[in-house]
Design an enzyme around this catalytic site. Structure first.
Site, PDB file in Angstrom:
ATOM      1  CB  SER A 333      28.148  93.746  -2.873  1.00 13.75           C
ATOM      2  OG  SER A 333      27.503  95.016  -3.122  1.00 13.75           O
ATOM      3  N   PRO A 335      23.097  94.186   1.090  1.00 19.13           N
ATOM      4  CG  PRO A 335      22.259  94.293   3.487  1.00 19.13           C
ATOM      5  CD  PRO A 335      22.412  93.437   2.058  1.00 19.13           C
ATOM      6  CG  ASP A 400      26.060  86.120  -0.634  1.00 20.63           C
ATOM      7  OD1 ASP A 400      25.739  85.058  -0.889  1.00 20.63           O
ATOM      8  OD2 ASP A 400      25.439  87.007  -0.243  1.00 20.63           O
ATOM      9  CB  CYS A 457      21.146  82.177   2.000  1.00 17.95           C
ATOM     10  SG  CYS A 457      20.073  83.573   1.156  1.00 17.95           S
TER      11      CYS A 457
END
Ligand SMILES: C[S@@+](CC[C@H](N)C(=O)[O-])C[C@H]1O[C@@H](n2cnc3c(N)ncnc32)[C@H](O)[C@@H]1O
Length: 677
Positions: A333, A335, A400, A457
């Site tokens: 998680s 920043p 993520d 990403c």
């Protein structure tokens, strides 16, 4: 105008994710010129006008007319050719922009209402546009001159310098103009190979040449150049490499826990920031075009009214759709851009476990949580592979994942050279482990969720589709579902001879050259059954379900009740133990822990306590009896040894005697204290 600058211009303006600043219902066809621009290039100045963003939700395309007018291969997608504005149309559009500024998708109840942009913002926007036009006119001029001097690499003879005994380009300081021109030529040839290729030359030769040139021109390692090149047809690969050379738009996310987007926009406009809504797809994003103040130091920033967050980073949270009162895990998680967005979507209710093992990064996460006024978050620092052993039964999990960052090269150009083949083995390995842990941490029976979102990403298939495919194979209890994101491209269902499950087309890919966002990948899973191989995990989910359906007793009430009785009665630990246990139990449930798991642990430790030497009052009575028995047995056995070490014995006995005295003294003073009170 040459391809490079035209694409750059496009990245600045034409391909943008902002909503189209025209009246609802105005004909969309107005905005662009078509292929005539290619066949019969208008004066550069005319073509370069009007870079105003205009992209509908389905505008996941880009302008490659600069490179080649051919359609893309494979997936049947075509490049968007009509990206060049007619100057008259531009003018109209500009006028319209000045008149209208839509916050129609704002978060308030009057959501589709049109709002006028303040004069200050229009002025700022216009100034910015004028400046852009000016820059582009200069660029066009330079390009015309450049074209005039390009004589030594021409036509399709792209191997000329190597063959005529001249020093190969790779041995000279790179002449960027020449490299660029040759890249253009080879890309064009590869686009229509049978017609344009030199007889006897293979496609592989041309590809090797262009990869060498791309490495030299853009500064990629040969390995990375090839890896990224392989993702696209040649024309599109070129657009991708180009897009990595320009920064993405600056975007801020309104923190709806503290303000509304319209209020925030107005406050920032008053400070000299030129901005507009990021697009119809988001109700909280604002794209910043220009600012006279540092965005990380405005009073609004410091008081947590917004966070600087890339537009692409909104997407996984939009796919996750966390609901109020849910129990959510953000596995990686820091920043905290996504964590704090989850909390805002949940209106600070329920609980978000924000996990990141990197403690330095976790500090930034905590900073953001505080600044943005997030109050439903618990920060933890586990290796996320440890979930769900740490805890499970979540309504939703966001992973993520740590990745190679090939989608954010414009932000971190070191990715061009620092990533090696090994990274694309070790990272996917970690991502697969984390994704299984994410799936196993979700409660499939959650009444509101049972959802897992996996995002990176990175644009490489190894880190995206391959990881998802692996999870589908290992966990038949999940299936892919629509992400709900209205733009982006479908994930690959086959790649370089590898076939993936057809449902992979429900995943979404976002590319810098198509939507002017960082490269991103998002997959959304629904968990439809318990994790099959691990009944222990099933039990965690069942336990949690049972716990959640029992009413939570108000802890404060309990504490007050206890205190009333307590006013003059002193504090009797034994008597209050029940209260303490219940309060702990409730507190754990509020924080999302399973108190039963804890009591199971306590049972374990009680058993351990029998084995170890722990105070008798902590051990159940039958266990005490057993322990007494075994101690007697032990002391019988140990007796001869004790007498063997005569010198030690008196000291030991003295020590034990004095420690007994200590204990009884303490006990006496404790009783005395209770009595006094
Ligand atoms: C892409 S970043 C997360 C960005 C974050 N979600 C946000 O929106 O601000 C990936 C994170 O994964 C973390 N990470 C690396 N290894 C991990 C692991 N084994 N378990 C959990 N997190 C890990 C890194 O410390 C890094 O902060």
């Amino acid at each position: 105008m040459g391809s490079g600058r035209r694409m750059k211009r496009k990245q600045r303006g034409d391909i943008e994710l902002t909503q189209k600043p025209r009246k609802e219902g105005a004909p969309a066809a107005k905005k662009r010129k078509t292929a005539t621009a290619k066949a019969d290039p208008a004066p550069a100045k005319k073509q370069k006008k009007a870079p105003k963003p205009a992209l509908d939700e389905d505008d996941d395309e880009f302008d490659v007319d600069a490179i080649n007018s051919d359609d893309l291969d494979g997936e049947g997608e075509a490049f968007d050719e009509d990206s060049v504005f007619d100057s008259d149309e531009e003018e109209q559009q500009l006028q319209q922009q000045k008149k209208e500024f839509l916050f129609s998708d704002d978060e308030d109840d009057d959501s589709d209402r049109e709002e006028r942009l303040t004069a200050a913002n229009i002025e700022g926007l216009t100034r910015k546009l004028d400046q852009q036009l000016e820059e582009e006119a200069q660029a066009a001029e330079a390009e015309l001159q450049e074209a005039a001097i390009q004589t030594n690499i021409g036509g399709e003879d792209v191997f000329a310098d190597e063959e005529e005994g001249a020093k190969p380009l790779s041995m000279l300081a790179p002449d960027l103009q020449l490299l660029r021109s040759r890249i253009n030529d080879v890309i064009r040839i590869l686009g229509d190979f049978s017609k344009l290729a030199e007889p006897g030359r293979s496609r592989a030769e041309y590809t090797a040449q262009v990869l060498k040139d791309i490495s030299a021109y853009y500064g990629y390692s040969p390995f990375m150049a090839e890896k990224l090149w392989n993702l696209f047809p040649p024309q599109e690969a070129y657009a991708f490499f180009e897009a990595n050379e320009t920064p993405r738009p600056v975007v801020i996310r309104t923190n709806t826990l503290k303000t509304h987007r319209r209020e925030l926009a107005q406050a920032l406009i008053n400070r000299g920031v030129t901005l507009e809504p990021v697009g119809k797809w988001s109700k909280v994003g604002l794209q910043v075009f220009d600012t006279t103040v540092p965005l990380g130091a405005t009073p609004e920033y410091l008081s947590g009214h917004y966070i600087l967050q890339a537009a692409s980073s909104f997407l996984p949270v939009m796919a996750l759709q966390p609901q109020p009162n849910e129990r959510v895990l953000d596995m990686a998680s820091a920043p905290g851009g996504k964590t704090t967005y989850c909390s805002a979507m949940m209106n600070n209710t329920g609980v978000v476990f924000a996990n990141d093992p990197n403690k330095a990064r976790a500090k930034g996460l905590i900073g953001n949580i505080h600044r943005l006024g997030v109050r439903n978050t618990i920060v933890c620092t586990y290796d996320a592979k440890e979930f769900p052993r740490v805890m499970g039964g979540f309504d939703r999990v966001l992973l993520d994942a740590p990745c190679s960052g090939t989608g954010v090269i414009s932000k971190d150009p070191s990715v061009k050279t620092s990533r090696t083949e090994k990274d694309f083995i070790t990272l996917p390995h970690l991502q697969k482990q984390l994704l299984l842990a994410a799936i196993d941490s979700v409660n499939h029976a959650s009444k509101t969720g049972g959802v897992i979102v996996y995002s990176t990403c990175s644009v490489t298939v190894d880190e995206d589709e391959s990881v998802v495919q692996y999870a589908l194979r290992k966990r038949p209890n999940v299936r892919l579902v629509d992400t709900g994101i209205p733009f982006g491209r479908e994930g690959y269902t086959s790649y370089m001879g590898k076939n993936f499950d057809a449902s992979l087309k429900l995943t979404k890919r976002f590319f810098p050259h198509t939507v002017n966002m960082d490269g991103f990948f998002v997959a959304k899973f629904q968990k439809v059954g318990p994790s099959p191989k691990d009944t222990g995990r099933e039990k965690v989910e069942k336990d949690y379900d049972m716990e959640m359906h029992q009413p939570i007793v108000d802890e404060d009430e309990e504490a007050n009740g206890a205190k009333k009785e307590d006013d003059f009665g002193g504090f009797d630990e034994e008597e209050d133990q029940d209260y303490i246990e219940r309060a702990k139990h409730n507190a754990m449930r509020r924080r999302g822990f399973n108190p039963r798991a804890d009591s199971a642990k306590k049972e374990e430790s009680k058993k351990e306590a029998v084995k170890e030497d722990v105070p008798m009052e902590d051990v159940p009575k039958d266990e005490v009896a057993k322990k007494e028995e075994s101690k007697k047995e032990e002391s019988k056995k140990a007796a001869p040894k004790k007498s063997a070490s005569k010198e030690e014995a008196p000291k030991e006995a003295a020590k034990k005697e004095s420690s007994k005295k200590e204990v009884s003294k303490k006990g006496a003073s404790k009783k005395g204290a209770t009595k006094k009170a």
